[in-house]
Write an enzyme that holds these catalytic residues in place. Structure first.
Site, PDB file in Angstrom:
ATOM      1  N   GLU A   1     -21.646 -22.676  -4.596  1.00 59.13           N
ATOM      2  CA  GLU A   1     -22.710 -23.588  -5.064  1.00 59.13           C
ATOM      3  C   GLU A   1     -22.171 -24.730  -5.932  1.00 59.13           C
ATOM      4  O   GLU A   1     -22.864 -25.200  -6.842  1.00 59.13           O
ATOM      5  CB  GLU A   1     -23.830 -22.808  -5.763  1.00 59.13           C
ATOM      6  CG  GLU A   1     -24.455 -21.769  -4.825  1.00 59.13           C
ATOM      7  CD  GLU A   1     -25.717 -21.096  -5.362  1.00 59.13           C
ATOM      8  OE1 GLU A   1     -25.994 -21.211  -6.570  1.00 59.13           O
ATOM      9  OE2 GLU A   1     -26.410 -20.460  -4.551  1.00 59.13           O
TER      10      GLU A   1
ATOM     11  N   GLU B   1     -25.808 -15.779   0.790  1.00 59.75           N
ATOM     12  CA  GLU B   1     -26.555 -14.966  -0.169  1.00 59.75           C
ATOM     13  C   GLU B   1     -28.029 -15.096   0.173  1.00 59.75           C
ATOM     14  O   GLU B   1     -28.512 -16.208   0.397  1.00 59.75           O
ATOM     15  CB  GLU B   1     -26.419 -15.485  -1.623  1.00 59.75           C
ATOM     16  CG  GLU B   1     -25.068 -15.374  -2.250  1.00 59.75           C
ATOM     17  CD  GLU B   1     -25.074 -15.886  -3.707  1.00 59.75           C
ATOM     18  OE1 GLU B   1     -26.142 -16.271  -4.229  1.00 59.75           O
ATOM     19  OE2 GLU B   1     -23.993 -15.903  -4.306  1.00 59.75           O
TER      20      GLU B   1
END
Ligand SMILES: *[C@@H]1O[C@H](CO)[C@@H](O)[C@H](O)[C@H]1NC(C)=O
Ligand SMILES: *[C@@H]1O[C@H](CO)[C@@H](O)[C@H](O)[C@H]1NC(C)=O
Length: 304
Positions: A123, A223
């Protein structure tokens, strides 16, 4: 995983997900025991035993290969339990980048069959740490530093792939990309949570394939998950074991049945994590996202 709202994107008509062979399941796995101590080889072995007993998964992903010396202990555990590991490099700052790269160059060659691949960053585009071009350069440097022997990719939020932020990464020809998508943090009610997840994945996969071509880059959900405590709420999203089970069955199991690969966040609860508060002022617990409890017992059936 990060707390945030997402800018709404144009809704695609329907997830254009098509069927193939059943996808593979993996789990995000932490480096610490319930009491906050670093896991040893035997702890990872117990983790792998619990994952094998309750799920078909044979791969786990970490985030920082040097954190708790994880590469040193998880790779021999993976060898003894016939698992593969995605090793992580945290590139945000030079200290962690160098420590993780060195943990990988030291440990990975001795356990090459256990290394599924290496993620450079988690991220980072979402946090605005790097531009796509900067991240692509880091990934290329890691490919070179590891002698081209391992698959290299990154993990980021679905909207950073869909909105073009990651285009330079996509064009650089990574071996794989992990796409994170949390309907929970988009405030989806449980009844609409898997629809939101499929829509996120559909938008990001479609954008990636429009640039790279179909099937050129291995794509996984990096995820997704749902917290199992009803103390954690975000807009219409409410945690709890029953809702987590619903999301697991309708989201994860459906994604695998469509033929797509997915990592669930995460294998086990991490009660050592500090309590946190979300952007909405509500508890944003990161301790109860496990598919299993910290003692490695299941909360609900995990076989699809
Ligand atoms: C990345 O973000 C972290 C904070 O999240 C910051 O400490 C670091 O300096 C940033 N690194 C770069 C290269 O922007
Ligand atoms: C359900 O999810 C889709 C995809 O994210 C979204 O566009 C739609 O507005 C949601 N519906 C409701 C009733 O929240």
């Amino acid at each position: 995983m990060k707390l945030s709202t997402f800018a709404p994107l144009a809704l695609s008509v329907a997830p254009s997900l098509v069927s193939a062979a059943t996808g593979s399941l993996g789990f995000a796995l932490g480096t610490k025991n319930a009491d906050g101590s670093c896991k040893a080889q035997k702890d990872y072995e117990a983790d792998f035993d619990a994952i094998s007993a309750n799920t078909p998964a044979k791969v786990v992903r970490g985030y920082s290969a040097s954190d708790c010396n994880s590469a040193q202990y998880i790779l021999p555990a993976a060898k003894s339990k016939n698992f593969q590991v995605v090793l992580g490099i945290w590139p945000d700052v030079d200290t962690s980048y160098n420590a993780d790269l060195s943990a990988i160059t030291k440990n990975a060659p001795n356990y090459a069959d256990q290394v599924w691949g290496i993620t450079v960053g988690s991220e980072t585009l979402y946090r605005g740490n790097f531009t796509g071009a900067q991240l692509a350069a880091k990934m290329s440097a890691v490919k070179t530093a590891t002698g081209g022997k391992f698959k290299i990719g990154t993990a980021d939020s679905w909207n950073k792939y869909a909105d073009g932020t990651a285009d330079a990464v996509i064009k650089s020809g990574p071996d794989f990309l992990f796409i994170n998508a949390f309907g929970f943090w988009q405030g989806a009610a449980i009844a609409n949570a898997s629809h939101t997840y499929f829509d996120d994945i559909s938008q990001s996969f479609n954008h990636i394939e429009s640039i790279a071509g179909t099937g050129k880059i291995e794509l996984w959900t990096g995820e997704t998950g749902w917290p199992t405590t009803d103390q954690t709420k975000y807009e219409a999203a409410v945690g709890g074991v029953s809702n987590a089970q619903t999301f697991y069955t309708s989201g994860i199991c459906s994604m695998l049945n469509y033929g797509y690969n997915a990592f669930y966040f995460e294998a086990f609860d991490e009660p050592w994590k500090p309590a946190s508060i979300g952007l909405n002022g509500q508890p944003a617990d990161e301790t109860h996202w496990g598919a299993m409890n910290a003692d490695r017992t299941t909360k609900f059936p995990l076989k699809c």
